[in-house]
Enzyme design. Structure first.
Site, PDB file in Angstrom:
ATOM      1  N   HIS A 109       0.872  -1.184   0.000  1.00  0.00           N
ATOM      2  CA  HIS A 109       0.000   0.000   0.000  1.00  0.00           C
ATOM      3  C   HIS A 109       0.910   1.236   0.000  1.00  0.00           C
ATOM      4  O   HIS A 109       2.023   1.186   0.534  1.00  0.00           O
ATOM      5  CB  HIS A 109      -0.844  -0.049   1.279  1.00  0.00           C
ATOM      6  CG  HIS A 109      -1.904   0.987   1.384  1.00  0.00           C
ATOM      7  ND1 HIS A 109      -1.643   2.273   1.783  1.00  0.00           N
ATOM      8  CD2 HIS A 109      -3.236   0.930   1.167  1.00  0.00           C
ATOM      9  CE1 HIS A 109      -2.773   2.960   1.807  1.00  0.00           C
ATOM     10  NE2 HIS A 109      -3.760   2.161   1.433  1.00  0.00           N
ATOM     11  N   ASP A 148       2.848  -4.643   7.991  1.00  0.00           N
ATOM     12  CA  ASP A 148       1.617  -3.871   7.824  1.00  0.00           C
ATOM     13  C   ASP A 148       0.448  -4.851   7.977  1.00  0.00           C
ATOM     14  O   ASP A 148       0.172  -5.647   7.077  1.00  0.00           O
ATOM     15  CB  ASP A 148       1.641  -3.217   6.433  1.00  0.00           C
ATOM     16  CG  ASP A 148       0.312  -2.558   6.082  1.00  0.00           C
ATOM     17  OD1 ASP A 148      -0.655  -2.702   6.850  1.00  0.00           O
ATOM     18  OD2 ASP A 148       0.252  -1.903   5.019  1.00  0.00           O
ATOM     19  N   GLN A 188      -4.700  -5.357   6.792  1.00  0.00           N
ATOM     20  CA  GLN A 188      -5.691  -6.295   6.251  1.00  0.00           C
ATOM     21  C   GLN A 188      -5.630  -7.676   6.916  1.00  0.00           C
ATOM     22  O   GLN A 188      -6.432  -8.547   6.583  1.00  0.00           O
ATOM     23  CB  GLN A 188      -5.494  -6.466   4.732  1.00  0.00           C
ATOM     24  CG  GLN A 188      -5.678  -5.191   3.926  1.00  0.00           C
ATOM     25  CD  GLN A 188      -7.114  -4.654   3.968  1.00  0.00           C
ATOM     26  OE1 GLN A 188      -8.053  -5.336   4.373  1.00  0.00           O
ATOM     27  NE2 GLN A 188      -7.290  -3.410   3.554  1.00  0.00           N
ATOM     28  N   LYS A 212     -10.699  -0.726  10.275  1.00  0.00           N
ATOM     29  CA  LYS A 212     -10.891  -1.897   9.405  1.00  0.00           C
ATOM     30  C   LYS A 212     -11.254  -3.129  10.215  1.00  0.00           C
ATOM     31  O   LYS A 212     -11.446  -4.217   9.671  1.00  0.00           O
ATOM     32  CB  LYS A 212      -9.621  -2.149   8.594  1.00  0.00           C
ATOM     33  CG  LYS A 212      -9.303  -1.053   7.592  1.00  0.00           C
ATOM     34  CD  LYS A 212      -8.094  -1.414   6.782  1.00  0.00           C
ATOM     35  CE  LYS A 212      -7.456  -0.209   6.130  1.00  0.00           C
ATOM     36  NZ  LYS A 212      -8.138   0.230   4.915  1.00  0.00           N
ATOM     37  N   CYS A 259      -4.681   2.497  -3.726  1.00  0.00           N
ATOM     38  CA  CYS A 259      -3.448   3.011  -3.098  1.00  0.00           C
ATOM     39  C   CYS A 259      -2.297   2.029  -3.279  1.00  0.00           C
ATOM     40  O   CYS A 259      -1.518   1.796  -2.333  1.00  0.00           O
ATOM     41  CB  CYS A 259      -3.654   3.321  -1.618  1.00  0.00           C
ATOM     42  SG  CYS A 259      -4.894   4.544  -1.310  1.00  0.00           S
TER      43      CYS A 259
HETATM   44  N1  PMP Z   1      -1.954  -0.787   4.456  1.00  0.00           N
HETATM   45  C1  PMP Z   1      -2.899  -1.558   3.912  1.00  0.00           C
HETATM   46  C2  PMP Z   1      -2.544  -2.953   3.472  1.00  0.00           C
HETATM   47  C3  PMP Z   1      -4.195  -1.066   3.759  1.00  0.00           C
HETATM   48  O1  PMP Z   1      -5.140  -1.825   3.222  1.00  0.00           O
HETATM   49  C4  PMP Z   1      -4.480   0.249   4.199  1.00  0.00           C
HETATM   50  C5  PMP Z   1      -5.871   0.839   4.044  1.00  0.00           C
HETATM   51  N2  PMP Z   1      -6.409   0.712   2.768  1.00  0.00           N
HETATM   52  C6  PMP Z   1      -3.460   0.995   4.767  1.00  0.00           C
HETATM   53  C7  PMP Z   1      -2.208   0.443   4.876  1.00  0.00           C
HETATM   54  C8  PMP Z   1      -3.687   2.392   5.259  1.00  0.00           C
HETATM   55  O2  PMP Z   1      -4.546   2.377   6.339  1.00  0.00           O
HETATM   56  P1  PMP Z   1      -5.111   3.753   6.965  1.00  0.00           P
HETATM   57  O3  PMP Z   1      -5.679   4.513   5.798  1.00  0.00           O
HETATM   58  O4  PMP Z   1      -6.151   3.289   7.920  1.00  0.00           O
HETATM   59  O5  PMP Z   1      -3.983   4.451   7.597  1.00  0.00           O
END
Ligand code: PMP
Length: 410
Positions: A123, A199, A202, A225, A365
């Site tokens: 991401h 990270d 997910q 999430k 993203c």
């Molecule tokens: N890493 C991953 C794998 C994600 O799916 C996301 C959210 N789409 C993020 C980071 C970023 O999370 P946040 O926007 O809650 O900071």
């Protein structure tokens, strides 16, 4: 073990009981943000109605109750991820903030010639902070690529070397839904003396995650999430590491003593939580952890597998659907990215919305991954505990209808 039945818990999520464009809502966008059960909303409401006060400050009763509730939330999170101590749980604003803070905290340890290893499936929040730190320090950002739609483990091994200082990887990809074998990779990372950052945005919502079993040095994730509120996330770090690292935010709450020209820091975890923290949000996250524990993470993971297999078969039955990632279900969690031949994903997502089905369309993203896959955007259907096989059927039916609609138009 009996998997969770989404129908039985939908009553806990009144938001799902509504119509969109005169159709019953089917919410398949939990990877972007999950819905929140009443228990979470009520816990935050109770905080504001009954014990609203700042934490760790006054000596009055409300302040003490608020502090207790805030620190109780930390203990719940620590036990949920198997941390050795609640001192290892730092509350942040979310995964993005956690990764930004980590990159800045590790910056003093990076020098020209050093390497930071990430994967092409990250991401943006696990790419851009490392790009920034590498640009400032002269360290090199090195990528690991994919093999047959999964992380290429040979590439990981080949690229790890004594110059590698940090390895930062998604536990589960937010585009491919693939789970990376973190425990196995942790051994290799530690053999070269690097830190392993994971990270968990997910993975923590979907799988039982134990930081000690996985042997990660740091784990970041977001409350929103995993049925918790927005504005709260977690940076887990091994206590020995966090003790050594200097804070990157300064101000109230994190100091021991402030002199005119310099200051000293208080203990973990507060040393890394400058300013008034997101108190209601932490309490909401604690309630989400309780809710997930009551459901049972093993049962939730089993349901996820069942539903994903059902969705997979449903999508494959639609002619013209291309699914991204490996050609099998193995190691997939929570979501499937796909496209409908000849149609732009944004058009498809808009048409699906008219059928009451909410999915995500875009680059999620993860532009480097999409470029690597040679695709500009995808659709993504993501599942959670409140979803059912009927939801998957509704998506499949809506896709068939969308195809008919567009074929009739052009
Ligand atoms: N890493 C991953 C794998 C994600 O799916 C996301 C959210 N789409 C993020 C980071 C970023 O999370 P946040 O926007 O809650 O900071």
């Amino acid at each position: 073990m009996q998997p969770i039945d989404g129908r039985q818990i939908q009553k806990d999520f009144p938001i799902l009981d509504q119509q969109v464009h005169d159709e019953d809502l089917v919410y398949l966008d939990s990877a972007a943000t999950s819905q929140k059960p009443c228990a979470v909303i009520e816990a935050m409401d109770r905080y504001y109605q009954e014990i609203n006060a700042n934490v760790h400050r006054g000596v009055h009763s409300l302040g003490e109750s608020a502090t207790q509730a805030y620190e109780e939330a930390r203990r719940k999170v620590a036990s949920f991820i198997g941390a050795a101590s609640e001192r290892e749980v730092i509350f942040t604003r979310g995964t993005t903030t956690g990764l930004n803070h980590l990159a800045r905290m590790l910056e003093p340890q990076l020098f020209p010639g050093d390497e930071v290893l990430i994967s092409i499936m990250e991401h943006h929040s696990n790419i851009v902070p490392w790009q920034q730190v590498c640009q400032r320090t002269g360290a090199k950002l090195v990528y690991v690529y994919l093999k047959d739609g999964r992380l290429d483990l040979d590439d990981v091994k080949a690229k790890l070397n004594p110059a590698t200082q940090v390895v930062s990887l998604a536990h589960v990809s937010n585009v491919l839904g693939i789970e990376n074998p973190i425990a196995e990779i942790a051994d290799w990372v530690h053999d070269v003396g690097a830190y392993l950052v994971v990270d968990g945005a997910q993975s923590v919502p979907h799988l039982p995650v134990d930081v000690q079993q996985l042997e990660v040095d740091f784990l970041v994730f977001s409350g929103h999430k995993m049925m918790g509120p927005t504005g709260i996330g977690v940076l887990y770090g091994k206590e020995s590491h966090l003790k050594e690292l200097e804070p990157v935010e300064f101000g109230g709450e994190m100091i021991d003593f402030v002199f005119e020209q310099e200051s000293t820091w208080t203990d973990l975890p507060w040393k890394l939580e400058a300013g008034t923290p997101p108190i209601a949000e932490a309490i909401g996250l604690g309630a989400a952890v309780d809710y997930l524990n009551d459901l049972g993470m093993d049962r939730l993971a089993a349901q996820d597998k069942d539903l994903l297999a059902y969705l997979w078969r449903g999508l494959q039955s639609v002619e013209g659907v291309e699914i991204y990632g490996p050609p099998s279900l193995e190691g997939r969690t929570g979501l499937i990215s796909f496209n409908l031949e000849g149609l732009h994903p944004h058009d498809v997502a808009t048409a699906l919305d008219y059928e009451g089905v909410a999915v995500r369309a875009g680059h999620h993203c993860a532009q480097p991954l999409l470029s690597y896959l040679g695709v500009g955007a995808t659709l993504r259907a993501s599942l959670y505990a409140y979803n059912t096989k009927e939801d998957c059927d509704r998506l499949v039916q809506a896709l068939e209808k969308t195809k008919e609609f567009f074929n009739g138009t052009f």
